[in-house]
Design a protein around this motif. Structure first.
Motif, PDB file in Angstrom:
ATOM      1  N   ALA A 163      -5.414   2.242  -7.817  1.00 42.94           N
ATOM      2  CA  ALA A 163      -3.996   2.473  -7.579  1.00 42.94           C
ATOM      3  C   ALA A 163      -3.663   2.401  -6.094  1.00 42.94           C
ATOM      4  O   ALA A 163      -4.468   2.779  -5.241  1.00 42.94           O
ATOM      5  CB  ALA A 163      -3.607   3.837  -8.135  1.00 42.94           C
ATOM      6  N   ILE A 164      -2.476   1.929  -5.825  1.00 40.67           N
ATOM      7  CA  ILE A 164      -1.954   1.903  -4.465  1.00 40.67           C
ATOM      8  C   ILE A 164      -1.216   3.220  -4.243  1.00 40.67           C
ATOM      9  O   ILE A 164      -0.338   3.584  -5.024  1.00 40.67           O
ATOM     10  CB  ILE A 164      -1.000   0.716  -4.257  1.00 40.67           C
ATOM     11  CG1 ILE A 164      -1.752  -0.596  -4.459  1.00 40.67           C
ATOM     12  CG2 ILE A 164      -0.364   0.774  -2.870  1.00 40.67           C
ATOM     13  CD1 ILE A 164      -0.861  -1.807  -4.559  1.00 40.67           C
TER      14      ILE A 164
ATOM     15  N   ALA B  13       0.275   2.121   2.950  1.00 39.49           N
ATOM     16  CA  ALA B  13      -0.210   1.856   1.594  1.00 39.49           C
ATOM     17  C   ALA B  13      -1.720   1.831   1.671  1.00 39.49           C
ATOM     18  O   ALA B  13      -2.295   1.187   2.553  1.00 39.49           O
ATOM     19  CB  ALA B  13       0.315   0.519   1.080  1.00 39.49           C
TER      20      ALA B  13
ATOM     21  N   GLY C 124       0.652  -6.513  -4.791  1.00 38.67           N
ATOM     22  CA  GLY C 124       1.690  -5.508  -5.016  1.00 38.67           C
ATOM     23  C   GLY C 124       1.843  -4.496  -3.901  1.00 38.67           C
ATOM     24  O   GLY C 124       2.665  -3.578  -4.008  1.00 38.67           O
ATOM     25  N   VAL C 125       1.081  -4.644  -2.831  1.00 40.74           N
ATOM     26  CA  VAL C 125       1.145  -3.695  -1.721  1.00 40.74           C
ATOM     27  C   VAL C 125       2.514  -3.764  -1.032  1.00 40.74           C
ATOM     28  O   VAL C 125       3.164  -2.735  -0.814  1.00 40.74           O
ATOM     29  CB  VAL C 125       0.007  -3.944  -0.708  1.00 40.74           C
ATOM     30  CG1 VAL C 125       0.142  -3.035   0.510  1.00 40.74           C
ATOM     31  CG2 VAL C 125      -1.347  -3.764  -1.377  1.00 40.74           C
TER      32      VAL C 125
ATOM     33  N   SER D  60      -5.591   2.235  -0.789  1.00 34.85           N
ATOM     34  CA  SER D  60      -6.316   2.344  -2.043  1.00 34.85           C
ATOM     35  C   SER D  60      -7.696   2.890  -1.708  1.00 34.85           C
ATOM     36  O   SER D  60      -8.353   2.383  -0.786  1.00 34.85           O
ATOM     37  CB  SER D  60      -6.427   0.981  -2.717  1.00 34.85           C
ATOM     38  OG  SER D  60      -7.145   1.087  -3.923  1.00 34.85           O
TER      39      SER D  60
ATOM     40  N   ARG E 227       5.318  -4.932  -2.182  1.00 31.30           N
ATOM     41  CA  ARG E 227       6.346  -4.492  -3.139  1.00 31.30           C
ATOM     42  C   ARG E 227       6.390  -2.962  -3.207  1.00 31.30           C
ATOM     43  O   ARG E 227       7.465  -2.365  -3.212  1.00 31.30           O
ATOM     44  CB  ARG E 227       6.048  -5.083  -4.514  1.00 31.30           C
ATOM     45  CG  ARG E 227       7.131  -4.837  -5.539  1.00 31.30           C
ATOM     46  CD  ARG E 227       6.818  -5.578  -6.829  1.00 31.30           C
ATOM     47  NE  ARG E 227       6.904  -7.021  -6.672  1.00 31.30           N
ATOM     48  CZ  ARG E 227       8.024  -7.725  -6.758  1.00 31.30           C
ATOM     49  NH1 ARG E 227       9.154  -7.114  -7.014  1.00 31.30           N
ATOM     50  NH2 ARG E 227       8.018  -9.032  -6.610  1.00 31.30           N
ATOM     51  N   ALA E 228       5.220  -2.315  -3.225  1.00 30.49           N
ATOM     52  CA  ALA E 228       5.169  -0.853  -3.268  1.00 30.49           C
ATOM     53  C   ALA E 228       5.734  -0.246  -1.984  1.00 30.49           C
ATOM     54  O   ALA E 228       6.459   0.754  -2.024  1.00 30.49           O
ATOM     55  CB  ALA E 228       3.732  -0.391  -3.493  1.00 30.49           C
TER      56      ALA E 228
ATOM     57  N   ILE F 211       1.091   5.443  -1.555  1.00 32.45           N
ATOM     58  CA  ILE F 211       1.953   5.350  -0.373  1.00 32.45           C
ATOM     59  C   ILE F 211       2.040   6.749   0.222  1.00 32.45           C
ATOM     60  O   ILE F 211       2.346   7.712  -0.478  1.00 32.45           O
ATOM     61  CB  ILE F 211       3.371   4.848  -0.727  1.00 32.45           C
ATOM     62  CG1 ILE F 211       3.326   3.534  -1.513  1.00 32.45           C
ATOM     63  CG2 ILE F 211       4.221   4.729   0.535  1.00 32.45           C
ATOM     64  CD1 ILE F 211       2.773   2.357  -0.764  1.00 32.45           C
TER      65      ILE F 211
ATOM     66  N   ALA G 277       9.548  -0.614  -2.058  1.00 29.33           N
ATOM     67  CA  ALA G 277      10.143   0.361  -2.982  1.00 29.33           C
ATOM     68  C   ALA G 277      10.186   1.740  -2.341  1.00 29.33           C
ATOM     69  O   ALA G 277      11.175   2.473  -2.479  1.00 29.33           O
ATOM     70  CB  ALA G 277       9.351   0.398  -4.292  1.00 29.33           C
ATOM     71  N   ALA G 278       9.130   2.098  -1.617  1.00 35.59           N
ATOM     72  CA  ALA G 278       9.111   3.398  -0.935  1.00 35.59           C
ATOM     73  C   ALA G 278      10.166   3.460   0.165  1.00 35.59           C
ATOM     74  O   ALA G 278      10.838   4.487   0.329  1.00 35.59           O
ATOM     75  CB  ALA G 278       7.721   3.664  -0.363  1.00 35.59           C
TER      76      ALA G 278
END
Length: 156
Positions: free
Chosen positions: A4-5, A63, A103-104, A65, A106-107, A7, A110-111
């Motif tokens: 999971a990524i 971000a 997806g990093v 992992s 994108r995450a 943040i 979103a944050a």
């Protein structure tokens, strides 16, 4: 990436990682009217200013992992150039090359959007070099649209 990524808010221990991505940020600028050294110096100075204490609401997010940083984003408040309303602004987003497409980014976006929304912002602005076509496509896929284009000409 199977993990999971996560943040989280950046701390002083993350500054070296953020500066580690500076050459990549400078490289994608492709500003042939400036020397590579000038672009790199601008990028390093910009990161230093970003990380400095300021009264403007802002945050830098990491971000990661498995406790390994993969990218960062900086978001701050600003004023919309048309309405003057408070808005969020993303001046920097960087993801390690090995983590791109996972997806990093994108995450992180979103944050940043969530951060700005919590402050009551209706708009989220961003800055990206016009020559960075990969980033431009990424942002357009997230729903961003160009509003203004700043152009430069070398005069000799």
């Amino acid at each position: 990436m199977d993990h999971a990524i996560v943040i989280r808010k950046a701390n002083e221990n993350d500054h070296a990682f953020i500066f580690e991505l500076s050459p990549r940020l400078a490289e994608v600028a492709q500003l042939d009217w400036h020397t590579d050294d000038a672009v790199q110096e601008m990028q390093d100075n910009y990161i230093s200013e970003m990380l400095a204490q300021t009264s403007t609401p802002n945050t830098t997010l990491i971000a990661e992992s498995e406790n390994t940083p993969l990218g960062f984003i900086h978001v701050r408040t600003g004023k919309d150039g048309i309405t003057g309303e408070n808005c969020g602004t993303v001046p920097l987003l960087a993801v390690l090359p090995k983590a791109q497409g996972l997806g990093v980014g994108r995450a992180l976006m979103a944050a940043a959007e969530g951060w700005a929304k919590k402050l009551g912002c209706r708009l989220l602005h961003l800055e990206v070099f016009a020559s960075n076509s990969k980033a431009n496509s990424f942002y357009q896929n997230l729903g961003f649209k160009p509003e203004m284009l700043h152009m430069v000409k070398t005069i000799e």
